[in-house]
Design a protein around this motif. Structure first.
Motif, short mmCIF file in Angstrom:
data_model
loop_
_atom_site.label_atom_id
_atom_site.label_comp_id
_atom_site.label_asym_id
_atom_site.label_seq_id
_atom_site.Cartn_x
_atom_site.Cartn_y
_atom_site.Cartn_z
N TYR A 13 -8.52 1.79 -3.06
CA TYR A 13 -8.42 2.66 -2.60
C TYR A 13 -8.98 2.67 -1.20
O TYR A 13 -9.45 2.93 -1.53
CB TYR A 13 -9.82 4.18 -2.89
N ARG B 35 -6.42 9.28 6.16
CA ARG B 35 -5.70 9.27 5.29
C ARG B 35 -5.95 7.71 4.42
O ARG B 35 -5.96 6.90 5.24
CB ARG B 35 -4.19 8.96 6.15
N HIS B 36 -5.31 7.84 3.34
CA HIS B 36 -6.20 6.67 2.55
C HIS B 36 -4.31 6.38 2.03
O HIS B 36 -3.54 7.28 1.51
CB HIS B 36 -7.18 7.40 1.26
N GLU B 37 -4.49 4.61 1.19
CA GLU B 37 -3.64 4.41 0.11
C GLU B 37 -4.22 3.85 -0.80
O GLU B 37 -5.36 3.30 -1.57
CB GLU B 37 -2.98 3.59 1.46
N GLY C 99 0.34 -1.09 0.10
CA GLY C 99 -0.26 0.15 -0.28
C GLY C 99 0.56 1.08 0.19
O GLY C 99 1.56 1.34 0.93
N VAL C 100 0.27 2.51 -1.06
CA VAL C 100 1.07 3.59 -0.95
C VAL C 100 0.65 4.26 -0.73
O VAL C 100 -1.05 4.85 -0.78
CB VAL C 100 1.73 3.42 -2.15
N PRO C 101 1.17 5.47 -0.14
CA PRO C 101 -0.35 7.09 1.12
C PRO C 101 -0.93 7.44 -0.53
O PRO C 101 0.47 7.39 -1.35
CB PRO C 101 0.80 7.68 1.69
N GLU C 102 -1.79 7.83 -0.10
CA GLU C 102 -2.22 8.68 -1.17
C GLU C 102 -1.60 9.73 -1.66
O GLU C 102 -0.69 10.12 -2.89
CB GLU C 102 -3.70 8.89 -0.98
N VAL D 235 -6.40 4.38 5.86
CA VAL D 235 -5.36 4.17 6.41
C VAL D 235 -6.57 3.40 7.98
O VAL D 235 -6.26 3.81 8.60
CB VAL D 235 -4.64 4.45 6.04
#
Length: 266
Positions: free
Chosen positions: A208, A218-220, A165-168, A211
């Motif tokens: 999407y 926050r989203h990833e 997972g990569v932070p938005e 987190v």
């Protein structure tokens, strides 16, 4: 068609345009020369050679834009094309075909996510297919829309390099290198936030999610099931290697760990 041509030309190094300005300045200087009796100095000769080269590159850029426009039309209509058809696009500049075709093919792959593949060398027959076998090209807006697979492949690559997972915010930071920003209309990809967080999520290419325990929220981003079904992390990594060596976009080093994770089925 003219808007597409301008869009393709805008993708090039702005120094190309400056080269044409240099040629115009050189011509003006030559017209205003006081005496033609003396031979040109080495510096003027070098400038003239550089100017001529800039003109040649500018002409090839214009021809490349025309050829890309033609190939995109063929791709949208799901039609093959031939070398003879592409030569007709160049008209009196057919001797430039090898260089122009190479540039157009690279643009199709890196920008639009479309591969130009020769399937019959004898007849010089070519087909246009999505890069890495992805089946969704984002062309739902009629013939004026453009394929968006190029951006999807890059985004999938960013997630692979993030090892999960990569932070938005990191995703938008990476795409910003390409001039792709949330909330800002892009001439090829449209409004990227809508495309990335909704369309590709609904189509199964991306996940999407919020987190866990993040406050404020926050989203990833992660790979979606359709991305796993149609391509692989190793294929995307190999594509990024080519992208990093051929284009102006830079990416973090591809680690051995990322490759080994793919081989283990991570």
């Amino acid at each position: 068609m003219s808007e597409l041509r301008q869009a393709v030309e805008d993708l090039q190094d702005p120094r190309d345009a400056q080269g044409l300005v240099d040629v115009q300045q050189l011509e003006a200087e030559q017209e205003g020369a006081a005496s033609p009796r003396y031979p040109c100095s080495s510096s003027v000769s070098s400038s003239y050679s550089a100017g001529a080269e800039s003109l040649r590159q500018g002409a090839e850029l214009s021809m490349m834009a025309d050829l890309v426009s033609f190939l995109l039309l063929k791709y949208h209509r799901k039609q093959p094309t031939t070398r003879a058809e592409m030569l007709s696009i160049l008209r009196e500049y057919q001797d430039h075909f090898p260089a122009v075709f190479s540039q157009a093919s690279e643009c199709m792959q890196l920008v639009f996510g479309v591969d130009v593949k020769e399937v019959d060398p004898k007849e010089h027959l070519y087909i246009l297919v999505p890069t890495l076998g992805l089946t969704c090209d984002g062309m739902q807006g009629g013939e004026q829309s453009m394929p968006k697979n190029g951006l999807l492949v890059i985004l999938l690559g960013v997630i692979v390099l993030g090892r999960g997972g990569v932070p938005e915010e990191e995703v938008w930071g990476a795409l910003g290198v390409m001039g792709v920003y949330p909330g800002r209309e892009h001439f090829i990809y449209g409004e990227p936030r809508e495309l990335i967080t909704k369309a590709w999520v609904q189509e199964g290419y991306l996940e999407y999610r919020q987190v866990a325990n993040s406050d404020p929220a926050r989203h990833e981003f992660l790979w979606g099931p359709r991305a796993h079904a149609e391509t692989s992390k190793l294929q995307v990594l190999e594509h990024l290697f080519r992208l990093n060596s051929e284009g102006p976009i830079s990416f973090p080093s591809l680690s051995e760990e990322a490759v080994s994770n793919e081989e283990e089925g991570a």
